[in-house]
Design an enzyme around this catalytic site. Structure first.
Site, PDB file in Angstrom:
ATOM      1  N   SER A   1      44.672  43.862  28.052  1.00 55.90           N
ATOM      2  CA  SER A   1      44.736  43.139  26.890  1.00 55.90           C
ATOM      3  C   SER A   1      43.656  41.906  26.835  1.00 55.90           C
ATOM      4  CB  SER A   1      46.049  42.416  26.602  1.00 55.90           C
ATOM      5  OG  SER A   1      45.580  41.539  25.487  1.00 55.90           O
TER       6      SER A   1
ATOM      7  N   ILE B   1      37.898  41.684  47.389  1.00 53.92           N
ATOM      8  CA  ILE B   1      37.362  42.823  46.859  1.00 53.92           C
ATOM      9  C   ILE B   1      37.745  43.884  48.125  1.00 53.92           C
ATOM     10  CG2 ILE B   1      35.431  44.027  46.347  1.00 53.92           C
ATOM     11  CD1 ILE B   1      34.396  41.861  44.454  1.00 53.92           C
TER      12      ILE B   1
ATOM     13  N   LEU C   1      45.639  40.723  43.155  1.00 49.67           N
ATOM     14  CA  LEU C   1      46.443  39.594  42.896  1.00 49.67           C
ATOM     15  C   LEU C   1      47.922  40.150  42.723  1.00 49.67           C
ATOM     16  CD1 LEU C   1      44.413  36.901  40.938  1.00 49.67           C
ATOM     17  CD2 LEU C   1      45.000  37.141  43.590  1.00 49.67           C
TER      18      LEU C   1
ATOM     19  N   LYS D   1      23.792  37.932  50.740  1.00 52.59           N
ATOM     20  CA  LYS D   1      24.664  37.016  51.735  1.00 52.59           C
ATOM     21  C   LYS D   1      24.489  37.618  53.079  1.00 52.59           C
ATOM     22  CE  LYS D   1      29.481  35.935  52.568  1.00 52.59           C
ATOM     23  NZ  LYS D   1      30.974  36.295  52.264  1.00 52.59           N
TER      24      LYS D   1
ATOM     25  N   ILE E   1      44.655  38.357  27.682  1.00 53.62           N
ATOM     26  CA  ILE E   1      45.077  37.948  29.055  1.00 53.62           C
ATOM     27  C   ILE E   1      43.558  37.871  29.836  1.00 53.62           C
ATOM     28  CG2 ILE E   1      46.188  38.534  30.919  1.00 53.62           C
ATOM     29  CD1 ILE E   1      48.145  39.856  29.074  1.00 53.62           C
TER      30      ILE E   1
ATOM     31  N   THR F   1      38.565  43.168  37.992  1.00 61.67           N
ATOM     32  CA  THR F   1      37.786  43.593  39.024  1.00 61.67           C
ATOM     33  C   THR F   1      38.814  44.824  39.718  1.00 61.67           C
ATOM     34  OG1 THR F   1      36.352  41.616  39.613  1.00 61.67           O
ATOM     35  CG2 THR F   1      36.462  43.305  41.235  1.00 61.67           C
ATOM     36  N   ALA F   2      40.110  44.431  40.218  1.00 59.90           N
ATOM     37  CA  ALA F   2      40.947  45.237  40.618  1.00 59.90           C
ATOM     38  C   ALA F   2      41.025  46.721  39.725  1.00 59.90           C
ATOM     39  CB  ALA F   2      42.162  44.545  41.083  1.00 59.90           C
TER      40      ALA F   2
ATOM     41  N   ALA G   1      31.836  36.508  46.222  1.00 64.85           N
ATOM     42  CA  ALA G   1      31.088  36.857  47.492  1.00 64.85           C
ATOM     43  C   ALA G   1      31.946  37.925  48.036  1.00 64.85           C
ATOM     44  CB  ALA G   1      31.298  35.774  48.417  1.00 64.85           C
TER      45      ALA G   1
ATOM     46  N   GLY H   1      43.246  45.008  33.833  1.00 65.09           N
ATOM     47  CA  GLY H   1      41.921  45.269  34.061  1.00 65.09           C
ATOM     48  C   GLY H   1      41.395  44.374  35.273  1.00 65.09           C
TER      49      GLY H   1
END
Length: 504
Positions: free
Chosen positions: A40, A345, A332, A79, A43, A16-17, A51, A14
């Site tokens: 899970s 992102i 990642l 920003k 995890i 953000t990605a 940002a 899960g």
């Protein structure tokens, strides 16, 4: 006839990605795919990225999200760019702003006019000619600054709470048919052709699929683990390998920009949110211990810490392939790009954009699409790497071991060519579809002390007598307009209050 067999997409992980992938697939693939996300609760996610860069507008618009509601629900702020403090030398600072800098004359780029004006003694600081920087320096913000004025709008991105944004994406995706399965992945099952066929979960459960998205973080369980795609280590270019993150109470300085402050063995970020300030320290463990880095971070907060700093170990670089067999890695799981220019992102977003075109096309051409996807992804990562590396190698912090080491880094040819060309005449040659624009490269080159020795002869077509007043008009008009804008705090508060009232 194009083969239109529906995809059974399984997203592993899960964060953000993962939830961004689920939301985009649900929004744009519709009945062409069933989507299952496996994660899970045991995890955790890294979740320090708060940002972004302006390309996130395409995501907000594409998903049909209301900007004010997004700001309200994620404790978001605005920003206008990033301030780099003491990257060149102690006491020095500059802002890498979004948007354009100055206004060219005909075919003559503004930076060339500025370089000639500086030689004539009629030009101010390069940042004086950025509307974004004028507003940032005054702490002002609006999203409609240029309407009816002849001035540009402010180009902006967001700061937000990554965990709240992830929850918002999950709600969006599940409302559009995405199925979430709770569980830990015990093993990855593959067929005779090498493709992944299922995720076997603890408790004798399995999730079948015909296309898999690896969002399992640094572990890269699918692409790196099951499929054995090796990792390409960039630590010889980007030596920082540890990050500490800690939130603190909000300060009175509610800046509409990210701060990046160079430290003895890396740099510190400061990101203002509505409810707190996000802080972190990225450093190289060969030059500083975790305890030293933690003490340095805590000594440089602008509010009381809300937790203890937590270390995150990483190696900059990416998987040799981003797509292998029937699996694409995101976030990642695909690699780690230093957060210096807030691109994490965006890299997920741009990969999903490329992938959508493939999944909506002819499945018989999947091998060609896979090769193209990998080539474009590798190019994108390499150009962003060059931009980040530029900040490190162009420093004047002599006598400090880490920064001395950075100046000795052997440059990729792509970056060396850019620096050499800029130093000659202030020219930037971008490759097709490169993320950072001419003005971004120019601001960072100048900010890091790379000083062109000349300018384009095109700039000689403007009279020296006219150049000074022209430059002054741009700078004064930007500052005058910025002074009329609401403060960043006022603007965010009004937007959130208005949206909350409309929802009640």
């Amino acid at each position: 006839m194009i083969e239109r067999v529906p995809y059974n997409i399984v997203i592993a992980g899960g964060g953000t990605a993962g939830w961004l992938a689920a939301a985009i697939f649900a929004r744009f693939l519709g009945d062409a795919a069933s989507i299952t996300l496996v994660e899970s609760d045991e995890i955790g996610t890294v979740g320090v990225g708060e940002a972004t860069i302006p390309q996130i507008h395409n995501l907000i618009i594409g998903l049909g999200l209301d900007q004010a509601e997004f700001i309200r629900r994620t404790n978001g702020t605005f920003k206008l760019g990033i301030e780099f403090a003491e990257w060149l030398h102690l006491g020095h600072r500059y802002i890498h702003s979004f948007g354009t800098v100055g206004r060219g004359v005909g075919l003559i780029p503004f930076r060339q006019l500025w370089l000639r004006g500086r030689a004539l003694g009629v030009a101010g600081d390069f940042g004086d000619y950025s509307f974004n920087i004028a507003a940032a320096r005054l702490g002002r913000m609006t999203t409609q600054a240029g309407a009816g004025t002849g001035l540009p709008d402010l180009a902006y991105a967001y700061h937000f709470d990554a965990s709240l944004f992830g929850g918002m994406l999950r709600e969006y995706a599940e409302a559009r048919g995405v199925t979430r399965v709770e569980g830990k992945i015990a093993r990855v099952e593959r067929g005779g052709d090498g493709d992944i066929t299922a995720l076997a979960l603890e408790g004798d459960r399995r999730v079948d699929g015909n296309f898999f998205i690896d969002c399992t973080g640094f572990r890269s369980l699918l692409l790196g683990g099951a499929l054995g795609v090796p990792f390409e280590d960039w630590s010889h270019w980007l030596p920082c390998d540890t990050a500490l993150a800690v939130p603190c109470e909000s300060s009175e300085a509610f800046r509409p920009y990210t701060q990046s402050m160079a430290r003895l063995a890396g740099w510190q970020w400061r990101i203002p949110l509505q409810h707190r300030t996000g802080n972190g320290h990225v450093f190289c463990s060969r030059f500083m211990s975790v305890d030293e880095a933690s003490a340095l971070l805590l000594a440089n907060l602008d509010g009381e810490p809300l937790s203890d700093p937590r270390p995150i170990r990483f190696t900059s670089g990416h998987r040799a392939k981003f797509w292998s067999h029937n699996c694409v890695a995101l976030g990642l799981a695909a690699g780690f790009m230093e957060p210096l220019e807030s691109t994490s992102i965006h890299l997920v977003q741009s990969a999903l954009g490329r992938l959508l075109n493939v999944l909506g096309g002819d499945r018989s051409k999947i091998e060609t699409a896979r090769d193209t996807f990998n080539r474009l992804s590798e190019s994108e990562w390499a150009r962003i790497r060059d931009f980040i590396l530029l900040h490190y190698v162009a420093n004047g912090r002599e006598g400090e071991p880490f920064w001395d080491h950075c100046r000795r880094i052997a440059l990729p040819r792509t970056l060396k060519d850019k620096i050499d060309m800029f130093r000659e005449s202030g020219l930037v040659m971008r490759e097709e579809d490169e993320l950072f624009l001419d003005d971004s490269w120019g601001q960072v080159m100048l900010g890091q002390g790379i000083d062109p020795v000349s300018w384009s002869p095109l700039a000689d077509n403007v009279s020296g007598d006219d150049l000074g007043p022209y430059l002054q008009t741009i700078a004064s008009s930007y500052r005058a307009k910025a002074e009329t804008l609401p403060t960043h705090r006022q603007f965010v508060a009004a937007m959130v209050a208005e949206r909350a009232e409309a929802a009640s």
